[in-house]
Design an enzyme around this catalytic site. Sequence first.
Site, PDB file in Angstrom:
ATOM      1  N   SER A  53      33.380  30.942  41.056  1.00  0.00           N
ATOM      2  CA  SER A  53      34.779  30.949  40.597  1.00  0.00           C
ATOM      3  C   SER A  53      35.204  29.794  39.722  1.00  0.00           C
ATOM      4  O   SER A  53      36.299  29.821  39.165  1.00  0.00           O
ATOM      5  CB  SER A  53      35.716  31.022  41.807  1.00  0.00           C
ATOM      6  OG  SER A  53      35.685  32.313  42.340  1.00  0.00           O
TER       7      SER A  53
ATOM      8  N   SER B  37      37.507  33.322  39.999  1.00  0.00           N
ATOM      9  CA  SER B  37      38.918  33.371  40.325  1.00  0.00           C
ATOM     10  C   SER B  37      39.711  32.169  39.803  1.00  0.00           C
ATOM     11  O   SER B  37      40.937  32.227  39.758  1.00  0.00           O
ATOM     12  CB  SER B  37      39.096  33.432  41.844  1.00  0.00           C
ATOM     13  OG  SER B  37      38.580  32.256  42.437  1.00  0.00           O
TER      14      SER B  37
ATOM     15  N   LYS C 115      44.740  24.704  41.132  1.00  0.00           N
ATOM     16  CA  LYS C 115      44.646  26.125  41.502  1.00  0.00           C
ATOM     17  C   LYS C 115      45.605  26.414  42.660  1.00  0.00           C
ATOM     18  O   LYS C 115      45.737  25.601  43.586  1.00  0.00           O
ATOM     19  CB  LYS C 115      43.200  26.436  41.901  1.00  0.00           C
ATOM     20  CG  LYS C 115      42.881  27.925  42.050  1.00  0.00           C
ATOM     21  CD  LYS C 115      41.384  28.112  42.328  1.00  0.00           C
ATOM     22  CE  LYS C 115      40.992  29.563  42.483  1.00  0.00           C
ATOM     23  NZ  LYS C 115      39.548  29.726  42.720  1.00  0.00           N
TER      24      LYS C 115
END
Lengths: 475, 92, 485
Positions: free
Chosen positions: C176, C152, C78
């Site tokens: 997330s 996210s 990420k």
Amino acid sequence: MSYIPVIGLEIHAELLTNSKIFCSCSAEFGGEQNTRCCPGCSSMPGTLPVLNQTAVKYAIKAGLAMNCDINKFSVFDRKNYFYPDLPKAYQISQLYFPICVNGNIPINIDGKEKNIRLNRIHIEEDAGKLMHDDFNGVSLIDFNRGGIPLIEIVTEPDINSSEEAKAFVEQVSLLLQYTGVCSCKMEQGALRCDVNISLMKSTDTEFGTRVEIKNLNSLKSIVRAIEYEIKRQARLLDNGDRVVQETRRFNDNHGDTKSMRSKEDAHDYRYFPDPDIPQVNLSDEDLEAIRAELPELPNKRLERYINEYDLSKTDAQIIVNQKTVSDFYDETLKEYNNPKSVSNFVIVELLRRVNLGEISMDNLPFSAKDFATLIEMADTDKVSKNDAKKILRLMIETGKSSLDIAKENGFLIVSDMSKVDEIITMVLSENAEAVEQYKNGETKVFGFLMGQCTKKLKGVCTPKVIKETLEAKLK
Amino acid sequence: MDLKMISHLSNLSKLSFTDDELEKFSNDMSSLVKIVDTIKEVDIEYNPIADNKNIYFNDLREDIAKESMATENILKNAINSDNCFVVPKVVE
Amino acid sequence: MNVTNLKIREIRDLLDKKSFSSVELTQAYLDRIKKIDGELQSYITITEDLALNSAKNAQNKIDNGNSSPLCGIPISIKDNICTDGIKTTCGSKSLENFVPPYNATIIDKLNSQGMVMLGKANLDEFAIGSTTQNIFAKTKNPYDFSKVPGGSSGGCAASVSASLCAGSIGSDTGGSLRQPASLCGVTGLRPTYGSVSRYGLVAFASSLDQIGTIAKDAHDCAFLLNSIVGHDDNDATSLKAKTIDFASKIGESIKGMKIAVPKEFYDENNGINPEVKDTVLNAAEKYKEMGAELIECSLPSLKYAVSTYLILSSAEAASNLSRIDGIKYGHRSTKGETFGDIVRNSRTEGFGDEVKRRILLGNFVLSSEQYNDYYERALALRQRFIADYAEIFEKCDVILTPTTLSTATGISENIMTPSNIYLDNICTVTVDIASLPAISTPCGYDSNGMPIGMSIIGKKFDEATIIQLADAFEKSFDAISPKLI
Ligand SMILES: [Mg+2]
Ligand SMILES: [Zn+2]
């Protein structure tokens, strides 16, 4: 009209740790710009603070020396505001659960004792340094100082004059030096002071509106700022005007204070517990171990000097007032246990040279042992008192040992009585005329004879021995 | 949430909004505040001691200074000069 | 054999048997990324050269008998996890050109094992949000490109779901990892708070942020997690607990296991889609058939979950994001004559609307007049959630909930309207608030073929049990892969 000044101080002291408070960069003073920085103390995204154990220990030591209660549970909070020297845009500090609370420090003015209460001592981080480049219209930021551990010592509004403020700061500085947690070098910014000050009439029941003067970094500017501010506020009140609650800055060149910001645009710091730092717990054992590390504090030392060494209070105070001096005094005594004589030599000879700037206590060119040898030689008539002073000067200039200097320069007195006898007899026979005059009652020629003997007996015995021998022979 | 509050918050946040944005954000913030307001109905008290993570003095980082990062790496994402970060002259 | 469809354990086995090389494998992923990711946009940065180089080095290690669990395995990271010398944008214009001079602790850990990083996965700006749409990339759902992947960690979930990596490392602050995993039909694991170092993870909300894993199944999630857990001296909130093998209970019988089913999570008044509800309850029945016991229970404070979460996370975010000022790194505005103006303009130009809203809200709840009513009360509520969960766990081993109220929504529908977006997190946020571990795994598909996920919440440090349960279900479940090339 006359007013009572009501003053509270906030003193920031940098702690003498090896590393910074939340990262492992060196916490030493100075350094080339931004060479003592890492992703942490330059606040790059993703970095986290890791609390330095010694910073906590030093804060506790300061607290113990200042008679504080130590909180066994203390919490770090974030104080949020934007400023170029604060790279995270928040300062990690302690608001709700500071490490130390409720202390007090006695001060002494003209023999009168007064107790100044402390509200708290908390731990926080120092900010970076700004340098202004007027030519290019920019400011440069150096984060070397950013993250050096600080304690903030906050008093109650117990101080009523610039004199008391000065005495208090001196006392704080002394305690911090004795505990070894701060260099207290104000010229390096190791000790900085904010002053809160208001005026009230003796008939008032409430404090007046207070003004904060930020960032005073010498004793002189603390005194001057307070005195200026007392006059300024008194003039306002005399004219029937109001004092505005605000933050002011002291200008050293003009000797006045200028408004920085008023209460209306005061910050809302939005304090909240820092989620990156676990709360710190202290066990009884932790506290006892730290307490055991505390050195003898100045008041105890003063007592020892007066009661055990029989020094006068004034002399004892002079020595205690600088930890380096006091430590050197104690060390010298370990080599030569004559407290009074050593104290005299320290105060009269050593401190004179320190005050002249010839030497610094931080960096003496001789050891306590050698210093002790010198005093002992003077006390036992191995050198004359006058030569002892010369030897000290030469020790400073050459770095040689006191004994070597005494030998090389013929200061050493051997006290060889047969030689004394022989030389004085010789001098008397060479000056038969003067001897005759003396015997006829012209006693003033004694001085001449004494001088002749002294010249020839240099390094053989003391003037006292010469005088006695000469007197005996002339009888 | 009224415009005065939004402009106060935008000062604290170091954010600017045009008049149109201010209007829009004021509406958005009002709905947000409506959501968070539900906790006002709970009768509850925070106990800081209960959040104690039981970190003791001995768990803290030992005070050892280590080498820092090269200055050029510290500054490489910034406008810099004389090995420093640069901002317009700060008037104090 | 299509190597990109393999699971991490299978790849490990085949790499060690020299059935193919790490370079061949990496190239296969890169080829597939080139074909699909132009449209899918699960990556924000593709590190092709670095990946091939790492693969070469990894292969050397394998050939020399120095292999380790992740050696030569291509994964995505990420883009809020700092990588030395590689842009870490957090999906924000404010960090558009930020190149960290240091690695996050987990990157160092993974590198030392010979991990192959294919690239940085897309995310919501600063991991704030649940749609993975930002100015750089708008990630699609591999099952339907007109739908969001969730967020996210939407780039992580989409890249795993579309077989553009073998597994992925992301972060979870309010769901997330689990929410996008659920919407993209893969497995997402958030371990106990503090079990993975946060050093180098760009902070959103420090007390909630937790690094975790997304993979094709629970066993792979555990496999990945094994490689990144452990105490870190650079993160004072990282736990000193002894690490265990998270896959250690896989395969053990779940007979007699007590599974709590708190009724509030299934309450249609809270907005749950009936299809989702039925699918998750069916999964619960399946556990019962396997010998587990279902226990009805209640979490009455759930109605305060979203408020508590919003207050805590926004307050921390407002403070954490203050360091992003354009002076030390990141987007610096060319407008402004003073320090204050440059900071203000840089932030105004650099942050998107959602981030701005959270910053404003955070500063609102922290401001001196509001602090006691909001922030302090939220801290108190966090304590209540911890206590409530502890009570449930006195009687049960795990808790079963839906991961989301509904399946993935359309990208165009996703214009922020606070009432729906924020309340959608209700199923996931309490786990973060109470610092618990949870795993989301696919348990069905809606009438449009979109994946539905269920979450298993465990006791602190009891990841092994939730992984065991997720694995048990997965073995009896026919997962449907997205129909891509
Ligand atoms: Mg302070
Ligand atoms: Zn540092």
